[in-house]
Write a protein that holds these residues in place. Structure first.
Motif, short mmCIF file in Angstrom:
data_model
loop_
_atom_site.label_atom_id
_atom_site.label_comp_id
_atom_site.label_asym_id
_atom_site.label_seq_id
_atom_site.Cartn_x
_atom_site.Cartn_y
_atom_site.Cartn_z
N GLU A 95 0.83 -1.21 0.00
CA GLU A 95 0.00 0.00 0.00
C GLU A 95 0.85 1.25 0.00
OE1 GLU A 95 -2.83 -2.23 3.16
OE2 GLU A 95 -2.66 -0.08 3.34
N ARG A 99 -0.32 4.87 1.40
CA ARG A 99 0.26 5.28 2.69
C ARG A 99 1.08 6.55 2.52
NH1 ARG A 99 3.02 1.30 6.35
NH2 ARG A 99 1.82 2.37 7.93
N ALA A 102 -1.40 9.31 2.25
CA ALA A 102 -2.14 9.63 3.48
C ALA A 102 -1.39 10.65 4.34
CB ALA A 102 -2.40 8.35 4.27
N SER A 179 -7.22 12.60 2.35
CA SER A 179 -6.71 12.51 3.72
C SER A 179 -6.59 13.89 4.37
CB SER A 179 -5.35 11.81 3.66
OG SER A 179 -4.74 11.85 4.89
N ARG A 205 -9.96 -2.14 -3.97
CA ARG A 205 -10.33 -2.37 -2.56
C ARG A 205 -9.56 -1.44 -1.65
NH1 ARG A 205 -10.41 -7.98 -3.28
NH2 ARG A 205 -8.23 -8.07 -2.75
N ARG A 206 -8.26 -1.32 -1.96
CA ARG A 206 -7.38 -0.49 -1.14
C ARG A 206 -7.81 0.97 -1.24
NH1 ARG A 206 -2.45 -2.25 -3.44
NH2 ARG A 206 -2.30 -0.48 -4.83
N VAL A 209 -10.81 1.91 0.76
CA VAL A 209 -10.55 2.11 2.19
C VAL A 209 -9.97 3.52 2.41
CG1 VAL A 209 -9.16 1.34 4.16
CG2 VAL A 209 -10.21 -0.34 2.64
N TYR A 210 -9.05 3.92 1.54
CA TYR A 210 -8.36 5.20 1.74
C TYR A 210 -9.18 6.40 1.25
CZ TYR A 210 -3.95 3.15 3.26
OH TYR A 210 -2.99 2.49 3.97
N LEU B 151 2.40 -6.43 6.28
CA LEU B 151 2.29 -5.34 7.26
C LEU B 151 1.74 -5.81 8.60
CD1 LEU B 151 2.99 -2.40 6.99
CD2 LEU B 151 0.64 -1.92 6.42
N ASN B 186 -6.16 7.11 10.74
CA ASN B 186 -5.55 8.06 9.80
C ASN B 186 -4.82 9.18 10.57
OD1 ASN B 186 -5.02 9.03 7.24
ND2 ASN B 186 -6.81 10.37 7.25
N ARG B 220 -6.85 -8.87 6.54
CA ARG B 220 -6.78 -7.42 6.38
C ARG B 220 -7.15 -7.01 4.95
NH1 ARG B 220 -3.05 -2.82 5.95
NH2 ARG B 220 -1.65 -4.09 4.73
N VAL B 221 -7.94 -5.95 4.83
CA VAL B 221 -8.30 -5.44 3.51
C VAL B 221 -7.25 -4.42 3.07
CG1 VAL B 221 -10.10 -4.37 2.11
CG2 VAL B 221 -10.73 -5.67 4.13
N ALA B 222 -7.13 -3.37 3.82
CA ALA B 222 -6.12 -2.33 3.56
C ALA B 222 -6.08 -1.43 4.80
CB ALA B 222 -6.50 -1.49 2.34
N ARG B 223 -5.02 -0.65 4.92
CA ARG B 223 -4.83 0.23 6.07
C ARG B 223 -5.13 -0.53 7.35
NH1 ARG B 223 -8.11 5.68 5.98
NH2 ARG B 223 -9.62 4.30 6.89
N ARG B 225 -8.21 -1.67 8.11
CA ARG B 225 -9.51 -2.34 7.97
C ARG B 225 -9.33 -3.86 7.95
NH1 ARG B 225 -13.77 -0.22 3.68
NH2 ARG B 225 -13.54 1.59 5.04
#
Lengths: 396, 304
Positions: A95, A99, A102, A179, A205-206, A209-210, B151, B186, B220-223, B225
């Motif tokens: 990611e 990241r 963010a 963000s 998907r990622r 989330v972000y 991660l 975040n 885990r999906v991402a971050r 989550r």
């Protein structure tokens, strides 16, 4: 605060001087700018350092404290592009882009970041982002327009980045904008739609989330649609006085560094002539050079003349398609592409998908929003073509 | 050199020196065959077998810490390699009929090697079973090393997709899906940086695993989550378990590196309940919607 136009389109030939534009080879990005954050994330992975840095011309020693003496080591956009490409190649599942995004803004870019951190609202922020785009979002150019209550932000590849590098940077910059807004506005970005172009299921998907669950793939381009209402909501840390001081300081750092790339200048010229696409020789004579020289200048940044024209037409066709509900015939007419079938073919060549597929991806997702002020807005140097309304009135 | 391989230098030295010793003995005591007398088909067949055994040996040593199972596997593969190596040397050096050691090396080392390898594999099997118990909540019935998330050290979302797809026909198997996130992760990452955020993710993942039941699966999906599948669990039970998870995370004490400062965490939980016409994506989508309303509301929401 409502954003105003920062740069007017230049009609003079003053900017055609050789060397009067930014190229992907110009070393102007200080190591402590976004690059160091990206390197931090990438080098923490299991992939050997020499693989990640292969072909970038970057050495870890460049980031050592002593390297920052006497102005420090500076990087160019080409190095960032190669690094981004290596990261996307060796760490496709990670990611890193999101990241990095963010925490990217306001960031650690000295006065540029100070100016961002004290923006009074999102409109103010976007205005600064466009002005300092080559420092804050190197590699891609944010390009704005406005339709039915949405501010549309396209991320344009004007430095000939590889598809992998473009995807990584656009993911990072979209995440960064979401963000920073979430933090400063203290609320969720409901109603924002991020369209990251083509990406696989894992990346989608990622990004959901972000950047929010509304993130959609396959809309034909790489853009964000932000409801205008967000632009004037006051930001927690806004301070016009500090912002103005930071902007003045940032401008001193920009002294001697051209504000635009050559492709941006060509795009500005073509946007001004839109929907006509002037021939290569006409454009070359406007810039006071031969056709071959113009092509060579563009090739320095990995661009072609046709590509610049196609980017403008694609951007405009996406706006008509998604925000104006234009059908193939309407868009073909507006772009002077002949009939709907011609547009269909062109769109497929630009994006790899059909207009119907792109429409389907965002179908019913962008209801017109009521706005108090529908004044047309176009972004800085890389301005959007004329509004749909004006094109339609021309046709009538 | 690979850090795990460094643990096994003595074993490698032993096998290497014995192979050299055999080469020296064959060269010293035997007479070289002429080129015409060498059977190249045998050389290729036996030589490549010996080579494959060395590659297996290195792969085993590169992936294992020192210990009894590793020793047994090394000895087994090592003896087999030496037997095949001697077999290959035979093709180049003719030994007199009086050199009995040569046939002993070939005929005795191979069965000894096979026996030790089998014994080692039996122990390896037992070791795998105990590791499996530790991994159960992270993988349940599927394993694919490409799904392991670097991660957080829990599996990635592909594990959930595979599990849901295989069990979907049984309507009672997955009545609920939970999606959890740390509230304001975040902000945490922006304030304290990537390293602390990574550590928080890892520790939270471990902590949630401790608080799940044996049959639950977490990915885990991402971050930050995470998706949790709770097989054969009714929505009311899932809600109770979610309350327990939230309470546990409230008591989770995360200390920042190099300071005594404690950062409290709050877990937002969305519970999606399966409906008759759902497919796996719809269940996950419902749980995601629940999570969004949980984050905006009191931290927990159930959508059916």
């Amino acid at each position: 605060m409502r954003p105003t136009i920062i740069h007017q389109h230049k009609e003079s030939g003053a900017h055609t001087r050789r060397g009067g534009w930014l190229t992907a080879e110009d070393k102007y990005l200080q190591a402590c700018y976004p690059m160091a954050q990206l390197l931090d994330l990438a080098l923490a992975s299991d992939v050997p350092q020499h693989k990640l840095l292969r072909g970038t011309g970057i050495f870890v020693e460049d980031l050592a404290p002593q390297a920052h003496m006497n102005g420090g080591v500076r990087f160019n956009i080409r190095q960032l592009a190669v690094l981004a490409d290596n990261i996307a190649h060796y760490l496709p599942q990670d990611e890193i882009a999101s990241r990095w995004g963010a925490r990217l803004w306001p960031g650690y870019a000295g006065p540029f970041s100070q100016a961002l951190a004290t923006a009074t609202d999102l409109g103010d922020f976007l205005q600064m982002l466009c002005e300092f785009r080559h420092w804050l979002a190197p590699g891609l150019v944010p390009c704005m327009s406005q339709y039915h209550g949405y501010r549309i932000l396209h991320w344009q590849n004007v430095f000939g980045l590889s598809p992998r590098a473009e995807k990584l940077l656009s993911e990072a910059y979209m995440t960064a904008l979401v963000s920073v807004t979430r933090e400063q506005c203290q609320e969720n970005n409901s109603g924002w739609i991020c369209c990251p172009g083509q990406c696989d299921a894992a990346q989608l998907r990622r990004m959901r989330v972000y950047c929010g669950e509304e993130t959609t793939v396959g809309a034909g381009g790489c853009f964000m649609a932000i409801p205008e209402a967000f632009l004037s909501r006051p930001w927690a840390a806004g301070s016009p006085r500090i912002r103005d001081m930071a902007i003045a300081q940032a401008k001193t750092l920009m002294t001697g560094i051209p504000a635009e790339s050559f492709a941006e200048q060509v795009a500005s010229y073509l946007s001004g002539r839109f929907p006509e696409l002037p021939s290569l020789s006409d454009t070359a004579s406007y810039f006071g050079v031969s056709s071959a020289t113009l092509k060579r200048y563009l090739a320095v940044d990995g661009m072609r003349y046709q590509q610049v024209g196609d980017q403008i037409r694609l951007r405009y066709s996406l706006e008509l398609m998604h925000f104006e509900g234009g059908n193939n015939e309407d868009i073909a007419d507006a772009l002077r592409l002949g009939d709907g079938a011609n547009f269909r073919r062109s769109f497929r060549r630009w994006t790899g998908i059909l207009p119907s597929e792109a429409r389907e991806a965002l179908s019913g997702r962008l209801p017109p929003l009521s706005v108090e002020n529908n004044e047309d807005y176009s972004s800085p140097s890389y301005s959007s073509p004329k509004s749909a309304q004006s094109i339609r009135s021309q046709r009538q | 050199m690979n850090s795990l391989l460094r643990l096994h230098t003595q074993k490698l030295f032993l096998v290497g020196s014995m192979a050299l010793l055999l080469t020296g003995l064959s060269a010293g005591l035997g007479a070289p065959k002429g080129m015409a007398a060498i059977d190249w088909v045998d050389v290729v067949g036996e030589g490549s077998t010996a080579l494959a055994l060395v590659v297996w040996l290195l792969m085993v040593l590169r992936s294992r810490p020192a210990g009894r199972v590793t020793n047994l596997l090394t000895l087994g593969l090592g003896f087999m390699f030496l037997a095949m190596w001697q077999d290959t040397l035979d093709e180049f050096y003719a030994l007199a009929g009086t050199q009995a050691w040569e046939s002993v090396v070939e005929s005795v080392l191979m069965p000894i090697g096979l026996g030790l390898l089998t014994y080692g594999l039996w122990h390896w099997h037992k070791e795998q079973l105990s590791i499996r118990t530790q991994l159960l909540k992270r993988e349940q019935v599927f394993r694919d090393h490409l799904w392991l998330d670097g991660l957080s050290q829990v599996a990635r979302f592909e594990q959930i997709e595979a599990t849901l797809a295989s069990d979907w026909a049984d309507e009672q198997a997955h009545q609920v899906a939970l999606i959890v996130e740390l509230h304001d992760f975040n902000q945490f990452e922006r304030r304290y940086g990537y390293r602390e955020a990574d550590r928080l993710l890892r520790e939270t993942g471990e902590y949630l695993i401790l608080n799940l039941r044996q049959r639950d699966l977490i990915c885990r999906v991402a971050r930050d989550r995470l998706v949790i599948l709770m097989p054969h669990t009714r929505p009311s039970e899932a809600r109770d378990l979610a309350v327990n998870l939230r309470t546990a995370v409230e008591h989770f004490c995360f200390h920042l590196s190099g300071s005594d400062q404690r950062v409290e965490q709050v877990l937002d939980v969305g519970i999606g309940v399966r409906q008759p016409m759902d497919d796996p994506q719809a269940l996950v989508k419902r749980a995601t919607d629940a999570l969004q309303s949980a984050a905006e509301g009191n931290g927990m929401s159930l959508v059916s």
